[in-house]
Every structure is written in C-alpha cells, then in structure tokens.
Scaffold this active site. Structure first.
Site, mmCIF file in Angstrom:
data_model
loop_
_atom_site.group_PDB
_atom_site.id
_atom_site.type_symbol
_atom_site.label_atom_id
_atom_site.label_comp_id
_atom_site.label_asym_id
_atom_site.label_seq_id
_atom_site.Cartn_x
_atom_site.Cartn_y
_atom_site.Cartn_z
ATOM 1 N N SER A 525 12.132 -4.864 4.916
ATOM 2 C CA SER A 525 10.427 -3.946 5.215
ATOM 3 C C SER A 525 9.225 -4.515 6.080
ATOM 4 C CB SER A 525 9.672 -4.539 3.566
ATOM 5 O OG SER A 525 8.900 -3.950 3.570
ATOM 6 N N HIS A 638 12.013 0.446 -2.878
ATOM 7 C CA HIS A 638 12.243 -0.467 -1.827
ATOM 8 C C HIS A 638 12.729 -1.881 -2.296
ATOM 9 C CE1 HIS A 638 10.379 -2.102 1.554
ATOM 10 N NE2 HIS A 638 9.656 -2.832 0.864
HETATM 11 C C1 LIG Z 1 0.671 -4.025 -1.808
HETATM 12 C C2 LIG Z 1 1.196 -4.991 -0.435
HETATM 13 O O1 LIG Z 1 -0.089 -5.251 0.611
HETATM 14 N N1 LIG Z 1 2.138 -4.691 -0.342
HETATM 15 C C3 LIG Z 1 2.860 -5.539 -0.048
HETATM 16 C C4 LIG Z 1 3.522 -7.247 -0.102
HETATM 17 C C5 LIG Z 1 3.984 -5.024 1.042
HETATM 18 O O2 LIG Z 1 4.349 -4.152 0.135
HETATM 19 N N2 LIG Z 1 4.344 -4.960 2.238
HETATM 20 C C6 LIG Z 1 5.637 -4.702 2.523
HETATM 21 C C7 LIG Z 1 5.419 -3.505 4.057
HETATM 22 C C8 LIG Z 1 6.698 -5.815 2.869
HETATM 23 O O3 LIG Z 1 6.559 -6.117 4.058
HETATM 24 N N3 LIG Z 1 6.950 -5.985 1.295
HETATM 25 C C9 LIG Z 1 8.203 -7.403 1.337
HETATM 26 C C10 LIG Z 1 7.176 -8.252 0.393
HETATM 27 C C11 LIG Z 1 9.574 -6.878 1.121
HETATM 28 O O4 LIG Z 1 10.438 -7.411 1.023
HETATM 29 O O5 LIG Z 1 10.174 -5.588 0.510
#
Ligand SMILES: CC(=O)N[C@@H](C)C(=O)N[C@@H](C)C(=O)N[C@@H](C)C(=O)O
Length: 664
Positions: A525, A638
């Site tokens: 991510s 995801h």
């Molecule tokens: C609601 C929101 O902002 N969520 C963010 C934390 C998010 O999902 N960001 C993604 C781009 C991300 O990096 N997710 C991480 C937690 C993962 O490991 O999937």
C-alpha cells in the site's frame, strides 16, 4: 527439518494454517468467565472458520462453546450473563444468534434479508439494537434475481474495499429486536447510514454514529446522534462539519457521552484520534486526551491478527474511561479520568492490547494481547492492571517446534539533516553466526499514518527463517510519536520519509553483519508506494517487491475507495489544481530511473489501491526493458496479506521468497 542447534525447524509459508487467532475477549458480567473468538485457516476449504470459546477467569482449559462449521464472531454477554449473543454466517449471511450459558443449541434470532453488522444489548436484556441494510425484518421468500448485471453509478463513493462489487444504494439503519419473541421495529431510516448503536443506561435512547450533514456525499464528517429506542426523530449530540467522531458510549449515570475521533474530518487518518466527552443532551465536546498527543485507536499493522477494534468503556463508578492508546509501536490500555486529568497506564509492555472488556463491577479486565513472538493470547487483570494472568496458550505448542527471530528494538539516526532518531526493529536471520554478512530486507509500512510495532509478523519471521536480516521502522508520518511527526509527510510523500529509511539501512550496515551488496526492499500500500519511490531514487537495492502499491497519485485520486479527500489533504489540492505536485510525488514519474528487479503483487479487486496502480508501473517498466514481473490475485481485495484466501496468502509469501531468492 529440525535444526541440530535447537531441535526446532524453520518457519514456512504454510505455517499460517498452524496459527490460531484469538480475539474479542469479553469478560462475563460476574467476572467469572471470558468468551473469545478463535479463528483458524481451513486448508481444505481455503477459508476461515471461527468459533466462540469460554475460559474461566480462575484458569483452566478453554472450552469450545459454539461448534458450527461457520464463522462465529462478536460474542456479547446478556446483562444478566445468562446468555451470549453473537454473529454467525451459518445461515448464509451474518445474523444474530443466541446461546444459553446453560448449554443447548444456539438459536437464530434475526433473519434479516441483509447481513447484521453490529448489535448491542439493551441494559434490561430484553432487546438488541441491530445494524443492518435490510428494509424489512422478514427473510426473503427467495433471493431476488437481479434484472440486469449492468451497474449505474450516481454517487461519488460507489465502492468499498473488501465488499464484493459496488456499493448499492441501501443505507445501514438501526432496528430493535426483542430477544424473547416479538416483532422487530425499525428505529432509524432515511438517506443516512447509522452505525455503532449505544444504549443509554435507562434504555430509553440509543446513541449512534452517522453523517447527517447536507453535504455528506462530498465530505468525511462523522457525527454522534441519539434517538428514542422506540423510534422517532434523532437528536444531535456532537455534530457539524468539524465532527469526525466514532464509538459513542454513555456514562453509567447517563449524563455524559464519551466517544473517539478528532475535529478535522478532511484530515482523516492523519490526525490522532482523541477521547471526547459531551453532555448527553448535546453541546460542545471536550477532549480528555489532548495533552496525551497520541491516538486512542489501535494503529499497529500486522499480517497475523484478528481484531474487534473496540470502543472506549466506562468504569461502573463513572470515574474512568478505558481506552487503547497507540504509543511507539505498542498499543496499551489506559484509563482516562472522566473529569479530565492524567491518563493512567493499565496494561502496558512491549505488546499490543488488541481488545479489552470490563466486568460489570469494574474490578476485572480481560484483554487479547499480541507480542513479537506470540501472535495472541487472552489475559485477565485487575482494574488497575495488577495481578495479570494469562488464560490461554493458544499457539504455545506450535511455536515450541519452530525457531523465531526475536526483534531487537532500536533507534537509528535518519539520513535527513536533522539526523532524527527513528524507531526501528532488527531481526537477525535464523542460524545467525558472528563474522558472517547477511542479506537484508527493508520492510516499509503503509498508511502512511500507521505503525509497525511489538507484534508478531509472519512475513518478517519467514524472511528471517530464510536467512535474511529484516529491518522495519516507523519513519516520519508514522503513528505513535505525536501529531507533529505524523504530519511530516503531508505534501512530501517519499521526500520526507525516504531519508529516515535510508539512514536506518546505513546504521544497520554499520553493525557489520549485513552485506551491503545484498539489500532488498518491500512494502504494501503506502509501503508499496515507498518501495516504488525508493527504487526510483536509488540503485542500492538489488531486489524489490511492491505490494498493493500506489504508483500514480493523479489516477489514485480518482480510483481509491478512501476518497478524493485523501489526495487533497495528503498531497495538497486536486490533480488539476496541482498537476506538477502530483507528478513530482508520483513514483511512476521516476520509472525511467528504476533499475532494481521488481516483483509487483496486486489483488484484482483491490479498491483501496486499485490494480491500475500496478498495471501502469508494470507496462512502463516492461517498455523500459527492466526486470519486472506482475502477479495478480483473483477475487482478492486490498487485505490479501491479512485476510485473503489462505491459499493465496501462502502463494503471496512464496512469490516474495522466490523473488528475493533469485535476486538477492
Ligand atoms: C482511511 C485511510 O486513510 N486509510 C489509510 C490508512 C489507507 O488505507 N492507506 C492505504 C494507502 C495504506 O497504506 N494502507 C495500509 C494500512 C495497508 O497496509 O494496506
């Protein structure tokens, strides 16, 4: 094969089937027993199975209490402690089931046409407040056949990661369901979603979370409302355009509502969640933790856990409010004076308190905890944290057979001008010998506003088992180190945090047991964004694996289910207002400088970081003649690495090991 040194074998990807996950520890009102959820990965069915278990607070062997071939979850004691209500998908969709503590079969209580996503017992134990998208309480004669598979989209938020397909136009509402017979009644309705029902102590009202602002389609507001349990017009409690509030809970005397969140909805996950209190009749909320400068949510990431994401809990005497606090890689349980004052640490240590519950008299606390070498267990302690006892040893037998690497917790100097110490963990490879230099894999967490920490992480242990040293850090932008640290990456994704990561790598190489010509990097991510960013700005890594990544911020703005506010806040403005900023901060821009062999892993139904982020990067690098491979996971979201189909999770780990074995 067992190591001669220890008689233990090395961890393997398939060992995710051997690890049971316990979660949602719910202590009975009388403080005698703890109900918890035990989840296992079912190899034959390539799915998860979970059941409700009971263990005596006095100790002894846990006992399985529900035995259906299903996913049972969310156990909640009746106020008298004579029954457990829980969610189960044994009828096809999650519905509420009831089981007597006297034994016997569980009885299905709800048969809504849509799944139940949350429920709460009324204080008198006669009724459940239930959240569902159903528009009737009656089960359908038969599942209606859709007239067409064509989808017409009219809302700007039309899909959510982890849910199949696109969001429908239905809204989640609150129903009340009598537990001993009687017709359910709908409490809330309208073009709004409601969640997290919380009964007032009198049972007359139900507080809930909802966004009832006129511009709700285009904002990220989250408010606290209340409604009579009999139904009617809801009344505002903590509302307005500066509300980003969640998890309401009434004080024992019914005069105050506590809840979590912050006052900058557009900033979303980039702000610490605080604990708030407001007069139950409504008014201006006051933060009880503003001086704490830490989030009262669980911000840690791992690939091995089940979590119920608990809300704050009042002590029955109204003096304290118990809440999680994320602090420097740990998630602790604190109690906050209800009238304001110094927060008090209750359950601390190098670990994560995953969830917690209080006995009715407030004398006992049950928690699920996770530690670096133990994914999960249930503990119990007194209200001040004293007298802690472990009630389960869920994975003790399995982990007695495999050798794990104990992470060393360190602070390493950033390569940035300020040389800021960055919190990090180093795992030596299994079989480590002095005088040998080992390959190193740098793991980068996502969010960006999340944190690595003192929890078990299967992917990291697997890399150590394969002979790699593993380095993971909390660079600028991470949770757990205060709001100023959290805000460092705004408008500077990659630029602000890469020096922290490179400084940590330099410092570990200085230790003398890393081969600097054998460095690997990976992350998911935002961690995938950073993997792409790093290999676009240095050739020092010999192999990279980018997972569920972000590569093009302009297209991410319009495709991520997080919503457009994420890009506008995190990057700064819209892609059409700030095209150069979006170009500068997009890793794809630097594809021509990417030389590191790259494996791209991505899920087909990733709506958080859609697969178009991976596709663009793959085609650019193939056209540029680079060493790149693209592995796509069908029917996965995801969350593949944490909650995907077990077989895909094993295959994902095997691809990572294969790539590093080939290029590191
Ligand atoms: C609601 C929101 O902002 N969520 C963010 C934390 C998010 O999902 N960001 C993604 C781009 C991300 O990096 N997710 C991480 C937690 C993962 O490991 O999937």
């Amino acid at each position: 094969m067992a190591e001669e040194r220890t008689g233990k074998r090395r961890l393997a990807p398939e060992d995710i089937y051997e690890i049971a996950l316990v979660s949602d520890a719910q202590i009975s009102p009388d403080g005698q027993r703890v109900a918890f959820v035990r989840t296992v990965l079912d190899r034959e069915r390539n799915d998860y199975r979970s059941s409700i278990w009971l263990v005596d607070v006095a100790g002894g062997e846990p006992v399985r209490f529900t035995t259906a071939d299903a996913r049972d979850s969310f156990p909640r004691w009746s106020p008298r402690g004579d029954r457990l209500a829980f969610l189960s998908n044994r009828s096809g969709k999650d519905q509420v089931w009831l089981i007597s503590l006297g034994g016997g079969e569980a009885q299905q209580l709800t048969r809504f046409p849509e799944p139940v996503t949350h429920f709460a017992w009324s204080p008198d134990g006669t009724t459940l407040a239930v959240v569902t998208k159903a528009e009737t309480a009656e089960p359908p004669e038969k599942e209606p056949e859709p007239e067409t598979d064509v989808v017409r989209i009219t809302r700007i938020r039309y899909r959510s990661d982890g849910t199949p397909g696109f969001l429908d136009e239905k809204r989640s509402h609150i129903w009340c369901v009598p537990v001993d017979g009687g017709r359910p009644w709908q409490v809330t309705s309208g073009d709004f979603d409601e969640s997290w029902p919380a009964w007032s102590p009198s049972g007359h009202e139900i507080a809930f979370v909802s966004n009832r602002t006129p511009d709700r389609e285009y904002n990220t507001v989250s408010e606290i409302w209340a409604v009579r349990a009999s139904g009617g017009e809801p009344r505002p409690v903590a509302t307005g355009d500066a509300a980003y509030f969640f998890k309401p809970v009434w004080s024992p005397d019914g005069t105050v509502l506590a809840f979590t969140g912050h006052r900058e909805p557009f900033a979303g996950s980039s702000r610490n969640h605080q604990l708030w209190a407001v007069a139950a009749g409504g008014g201006e909320p006051a933060s009880l933790t503003s001086a704490l400068d830490r989030s009262v949510e669980d911000e840690v990431l791992t690939d091995t856990a089940a979590s119920s994401k608990p809300g704050p809990i009042w002590a029955p005497d109204g003096r304290w409010i118990y809440t999680q606090v994320s602090d420097q890689g740990n998630v602790h349980l604190y109690r906050i004076p209800a009238g304001g004052g110094e927060p008090q640490l209750v359950v601390g240590g190098r670990r994560r308190v995953v969830d917690f519950s209080l006995s009715a008299d407030g004398s006992l606390i049950a928690c699920t905890v996770s530690e670096p070498l133990n994914p999960c267990d249930v503990i119990v302690c007194s209200a001040d944290g004293s007298g802690e006892r472990r009630l389960t040893r869920v994975n003790e037998e399995f982990f007695a057979t495999v050798e794990l690497s104990e992470p060393e917790e360190v602070w390493l100097p950033s390569a940035s001008e300020d040389r800021r110490p960055i919190h990090a963990w180093i795992m030596k490879p299994i079989g480590f010998r002095e005088g040998v230099r080992y390959p190193l894999v740098l793991e980068i967490h996502g969010g960006p506003h999340a944190m690595y920490g003192n929890v078990y992480f299967h992917e990291f242990q697997l890399l150590a088992a394969q002979g790699y040293a593993v380095l993971y850090t909390n660079p600028r932008g991470s949770q757990g180190y205060g709001q100023q640290f959290l805000s460092c990456t705004r408008g500077a994704w990659g630029e602000a945090d890469m020096p922290d990561l490179m400084g940590a790598v330099d410092a570990v190489i200085e230790r003398g047991y890393i081969d600097p010509s054998r460095l690997g990097v990976t992350g998911g991510s935002y961690g995938g964004f950073m993997t792409n960013w790093v290999i676009g700005h240095t050739d020092r890594f010999k192999a990279a694996v980018t997972q569920r990544c972000v590569s093009n911020l302009a297209s991410f703005y319009g495709t991520s289910d997080i919503g457009f506010h994420f890009g506008e806040h995190e990057i700064g403005g819209t892609p059409w207002e700030q095209p150069e900023l979006y170009r500068r901060l997009s890793p794809l821009t630097y594809a021509p400088q990417m030389k590191t062999p790259l494996l791209i892993l991505h899920s087909e139904q990733d709506y958080r970081c859609p697969i178009e982020q991976a596709e663009q990067l793959y085609v650019w690098l193939k056209k540029l003649g680079r060493t790149v491979e693209f592995v796509r996971f069908p029917d996965e979201s995801h969350g593949l690495s944490r909650s995907g189909k077990p077989k895909h999770r094993v295959e994902r780990l095997q691809h990572i090991l294969r790539w590093f074995a080939e290029y590191l």
